[in-house]
Design an enzyme around this catalytic site. Structure first.
Site, PDB file in Angstrom:
ATOM      1  N   CYS A 173       0.820  -1.220   0.000  1.00 18.91           N
ATOM      2  CA  CYS A 173       0.000   0.000   0.000  1.00 18.91           C
ATOM      3  C   CYS A 173       0.858   1.277   0.000  1.00 18.91           C
ATOM      4  CB  CYS A 173      -0.993  -0.051   1.152  1.00 18.91           C
ATOM      5  SG  CYS A 173      -2.447   0.945   0.824  1.00 18.91           S
ATOM      6  N   HIS A 271      -3.426  -5.647   2.323  1.00 18.05           N
ATOM      7  CA  HIS A 271      -3.109  -5.817   3.740  1.00 18.05           C
ATOM      8  C   HIS A 271      -3.726  -7.143   4.174  1.00 18.05           C
ATOM      9  CE1 HIS A 271      -1.644  -1.751   4.684  1.00 18.05           C
ATOM     10  NE2 HIS A 271      -2.547  -1.296   3.853  1.00 18.05           N
TER      11      HIS A 271
END
Ligand code: GLN
Length: 317
Positions: A173, A271
């Protein structure tokens, strides 16, 4: 309208860290540098986490020459595979959201289950990034810590040097955006990344939040990917990188693809932590660093398999 407290905290942190007169930005006495790793605080100030007993304990001899040797050559076992891996978790103080630490734990465990020794080092943003690691991990982060991380890593140069000598990078990310060419700052202004992966990120109209499921590039031999995403960034892949996966549920890069990779540098919006949910991805990274891996006893995979199945069931197919 009031700002979220986290934003104030991040700005304070930015004001503190960005000052050019910080002593740790300079080499010399008092500065920290790459080098030896041992259990607990090391001579360079890095914390070593979860080191193997017997391999990096307090009594372990650590010589500058041994520590400076390129790890990929230095740790080859009889079968030609690495017998020891150095994992470097980059800037957990700035980049670690949604359990990204789990990626380090999963890599360590899956390496050790195969008899590979692991030295896992945490490098905070006031420390130098050692260039002699085998696998580097970067996690997610809010916008301001992400900008700080990019600035620090550009100035530091250690991660770029590591990639130059063939190290593996796994970036999630914010970390993914940081290793690219550019990403969108708080107001969408372009911020320079590290240019280690040919991607460019901007800011989308809406945050991508929720479960993310994607089918990995068949060339990677990794099963369907599952994760959680929460990002404003949208990412375009340049000609020197390939999509990691095609999205079947969620947002990912924002154009139907998810993540990107080139050589041994791989980034993703997943994630979860990603490597707990996707042990196949963990093994891809370990294999890049250590060579062909023996299978793991299926009994040791049970918990991870259950987590994975449960998360995949949570998403409409
Ligand atoms: N700040 C970045 C974005 O919003 C990354 C967020 C994250 O790491 N979860 O796109």
């Amino acid at each position: 309208m009031t700002e979220r407290p986290g934003r104030h905290a991040a700005r304070d942190l930015a004001d503190t860290l960005i000052r050019p007169d910080q002593p740790w930005l300079a080499d010399g006495p008092g500065a920290v540098g790459p080098g030896a790793v041992g259990e607990g605080p090391s001579p360079n100030g890095h914390a070593v986490v979860g080191a193997d007993p017997g391999s990096a304990g307090p009594g372990r001899e650590s010589t500058p020459a041994a520590d400076a040797a390129p790890a990929a050559e230095h740790h080859r076992g009889a079968a030609g595979n690495a017998s020891r891996l150095r994992l470097v978790w980059v800037y957990p103080d700035l980049l670690s959201t949604y359990g990204d630490r789990g990626n380090l734990l999963v890599l360590s465990r899956r390496a050790r289950l195969r008899g590979i020794e692991v030295e896992a080092t945490e490098v905070n943003a006031d420390q130098r990034v050692p260039a002699d690691g085998d696998i580097y991990l970067l996690g997610g982060g809010e916008d301001l810590p992400q900008i700080l991380a990019a600035e620090r890593l550009r100035n530091d140069g250690g991660l770029a040097a590591a990639v130059g000598r063939g190290a593996v990078v796994f970036a999630v990310c914010a970390g993914y955006q940081v290793i690219g060419q550019r990403f969108g700052g708080v107001e969408g202004e372009p911020v320079s990344g590290l240019g280690l992966l040919d991607i460019t990120s901007g800011r989308g109209e809406q945050r991508g939040v929720g479960e993310l499921v994607a089918d990995a590039d068949p060339a990677l031999g990794v099963p369907r990917l599952t994760g959680f995403e929460n990002h404003q960034g949208v990412t375009t892949i340049g000609p020197s990188a390939r999509a990691l996966a095609i999205v079947s549920y969620g947002v990912g890069n924002g154009d139907g693809t998810e993540g990107a990779y080139a050589g041994k540098v791989l980034g993703t919006y997943l994630h979860g932590p990603a490597l707990a949910r996707n042990p196949g991805l963990a093994d891809l990274l370990l294999g890049w660093a250590a060579g062909p891996l023996p299978p793991i006893d299926p009994a040791a995979e049970e918990w991870g398999a259950r987590l994975r199945a449960e998360r995949l069931r949570a998403v409409p197919q």
